[in-house]
Design an enzyme around this catalytic site. Sequence first.
Site, PDB file in Angstrom:
ATOM      1  N   SER A 271       0.821  -1.265   0.101  1.00 16.12           N
ATOM      2  CA  SER A 271       0.067   0.061   0.093  1.00 16.12           C
ATOM      3  C   SER A 271       0.783   1.213   0.020  1.00 16.12           C
ATOM      4  O   SER A 271       1.647   1.530  -0.910  1.00 16.12           O
ATOM      5  CB  SER A 271      -0.878  -0.143   1.226  1.00 16.12           C
ATOM      6  OG  SER A 271      -2.053   0.574   0.973  1.00 16.12           O
ATOM      7  N   LYS A 275       4.169   2.258  -2.401  1.00 16.62           N
ATOM      8  CA  LYS A 275       4.362   3.489  -3.186  1.00 16.62           C
ATOM      9  C   LYS A 275       5.972   3.563  -2.955  1.00 16.62           C
ATOM     10  O   LYS A 275       6.701   4.070  -3.905  1.00 16.62           O
ATOM     11  CB  LYS A 275       3.548   4.490  -3.120  1.00 16.62           C
ATOM     12  CG  LYS A 275       2.270   4.275  -3.139  1.00 16.62           C
ATOM     13  CD  LYS A 275       1.441   5.532  -2.705  1.00 16.62           C
ATOM     14  CE  LYS A 275      -0.191   5.079  -1.972  1.00 16.62           C
ATOM     15  NZ  LYS A 275      -1.085   4.554  -2.993  1.00 16.62           N
ATOM     16  N   TRP A 362     -10.261   0.256  -4.857  1.00 16.22           N
ATOM     17  CA  TRP A 362      -9.501   1.625  -4.634  1.00 16.22           C
ATOM     18  C   TRP A 362      -8.001   1.773  -5.145  1.00 16.22           C
ATOM     19  O   TRP A 362      -7.814   2.822  -5.528  1.00 16.22           O
ATOM     20  CB  TRP A 362      -9.407   1.806  -3.150  1.00 16.22           C
ATOM     21  CG  TRP A 362      -8.987   3.038  -2.624  1.00 16.22           C
ATOM     22  CD1 TRP A 362      -7.937   3.505  -1.731  1.00 16.22           C
ATOM     23  CD2 TRP A 362      -9.723   4.367  -2.645  1.00 16.22           C
ATOM     24  NE1 TRP A 362      -7.900   4.718  -1.191  1.00 16.22           N
ATOM     25  CE2 TRP A 362      -8.906   5.278  -2.143  1.00 16.22           C
ATOM     26  CE3 TRP A 362     -10.831   4.766  -3.523  1.00 16.22           C
ATOM     27  CZ2 TRP A 362      -9.262   6.519  -2.074  1.00 16.22           C
ATOM     28  CZ3 TRP A 362     -10.963   5.955  -3.458  1.00 16.22           C
ATOM     29  CH2 TRP A 362     -10.252   6.968  -2.723  1.00 16.22           C
ATOM     30  N   HIS A 412      -7.644  -5.605   0.313  1.00 13.33           N
ATOM     31  CA  HIS A 412      -6.351  -4.984   0.567  1.00 13.33           C
ATOM     32  C   HIS A 412      -5.602  -5.553   1.710  1.00 13.33           C
ATOM     33  O   HIS A 412      -6.126  -5.223   2.802  1.00 13.33           O
ATOM     34  CB  HIS A 412      -6.858  -3.556   0.629  1.00 13.33           C
ATOM     35  CG  HIS A 412      -5.939  -2.596   0.839  1.00 13.33           C
ATOM     36  ND1 HIS A 412      -5.048  -2.179  -0.433  1.00 13.33           N
ATOM     37  CD2 HIS A 412      -5.231  -1.840   1.846  1.00 13.33           C
ATOM     38  CE1 HIS A 412      -4.007  -1.349  -0.077  1.00 13.33           C
ATOM     39  NE2 HIS A 412      -4.223  -0.857   1.138  1.00 13.33           N
TER      40      HIS A 412
HETATM   41  C1  GCU Z   1      -5.449   4.733   1.955  1.00 14.41           C
HETATM   42  C2  GCU Z   1      -4.790   5.649   0.732  1.00 14.41           C
HETATM   43  C3  GCU Z   1      -4.142   4.623  -0.404  1.00 14.41           C
HETATM   44  C4  GCU Z   1      -3.221   3.762   0.461  1.00 14.41           C
HETATM   45  C5  GCU Z   1      -3.724   3.069   1.623  1.00 14.41           C
HETATM   46  C6  GCU Z   1      -2.822   2.332   2.527  1.00 14.41           C
HETATM   47  O1  GCU Z   1      -6.646   4.041   1.213  1.00 14.41           O
HETATM   48  O2  GCU Z   1      -5.868   6.192   0.048  1.00 14.41           O
HETATM   49  O3  GCU Z   1      -3.557   5.434  -1.344  1.00 14.41           O
HETATM   50  O4  GCU Z   1      -2.544   2.909  -0.545  1.00 14.41           O
HETATM   51  O5  GCU Z   1      -4.678   3.949   2.331  1.00 14.41           O
HETATM   52  O6  GCU Z   1      -1.739   2.653   2.815  1.00 14.41           O
HETATM   53  O7  GCU Z   1      -3.368   1.240   3.284  1.00 14.41           O
END
Ligand code: GCU
Length: 439
Positions: A271, A275, A362, A412
């Site tokens: 997540s 990134k 998402w 997720h």
């Molecule tokens: C939020 C955010 C995402 C990210 C996520 C996470 O949903 O919008 O961009 O990847 O958190 O880190 O779990």
Amino acid sequence: MAGMRTYLSIFILILLFTVPGAQNPNNANYDEAKAGTYRLPDPLVMRNGHRITTAGEWPVRRAEILDLFAQEVYGRTPSSAMAVKGRLTFETVSRQPAALDGLATRQEITLRLTNRADGPRMNILLYLPNGRKGPVPVFLGMNFNGNQSVTNEPDVAISSAWMRADNEGRVLNNRATAKSRGMAISRWPLGMILRSGYGVATIYYGDLYPDHAQGLADSIIPHYYQPGQRSPGPDEWGALGAWAWGMSRCLDVLEKIPGVNSRQVILHGHSRIGKATLWAGAQDPRFAIVISNDSGEGGAALARRNFGETIERINTAFPHWFAGNFKKYNREVDSLPVDQHLLLALIAPRPVYVASAAEDLWADPRGEFLGARGADPVYRLLGRSGLGITAMPGLHQPVTTTIGHHIRAGKHDVTDYDWEQFINFANIHLKRPASMRKR
Ligand code: GCU
């Protein structure tokens, strides 16, 4: 009464924006037919229009793309912060040769993040499998809840850093409690990884940048300001840049730890950490393999697709993550000179793996696959197998060419299924003979 309702709505909105994975389905598009049409920047065409046709020319285009991501997306890491590479001091503060029922030797290592003795520190938790001949490859990744959250062992230090609130008593007043021990073990199958012959290194991401909109002051960033500087410039690093920098500083330490094969460090992240993982892997060629799990917007997913999270949404909910410049693209995504396939391409020719989850809309699983596909021409130019397919595979059909990929059922998260694929991918690309794998 009306006032109460206003407060309640504001509270719900704040929740939607800050809780990881929380989404506002009314705002985001989940209809593939409405994902929009777009033209991706061609990885092999320079900004001046020149087309790259040989592997020898790639470093020039690569430098251009890297610079664009630094300038427009994640922000530059200041040269003063890069100058400390390998020079920061660290010490092993604990060592347990029979951790996890004798499976591994565990070390806790503290790294000073500046050259001041009383400056900020980062705590590394390292497990190396026992009974292996020679140095081992290591999976390195940051965690969300402190090092104590990845294990049930009672003698691992509990992080004292700021942590996001939780309503189950594991984090009180933004500090982890004893109840947070082991809270993330389902995402960290230490036994499986260690028995496969890999070490595990992890760091709490909040050691580098507390993950909230006011986190800057307590982050590593002000420690690397120029004299007189009071805030990062619009092209300078934010939280993602700081986390990525911390990953490289951890690798500096691993390079000096006996028993670690620092040329075989596999960087992984989930997540938002996924990134930062891709950004770290793009900048630091020492990482042998890079794995993104459900990294979504700002990670492996194409920004130009209007599906799930968007640039505007991410910059609004998490204003501290990217460079200030990235906000220019909130409603102008087509003018962004890069897209996320180019981030993956920066990792070439090293193996990169993009993992998605079917219910994680998402993060735009199809956009993540298309990001991987978009990097393919660069891998092929460099003589590697690339992704090797053009259509998105169905569930549980992992791709293990130089650009690896899978989409699994479910939400997720990081699951055992994901780890089985990561280990398999590493076994293949590190060319580990069967005798060195499972025990
Ligand atoms: C939020 C955010 C995402 C990210 C996520 C996470 O949903 O919008 O961009 O990847 O958190 O880190 O779990």
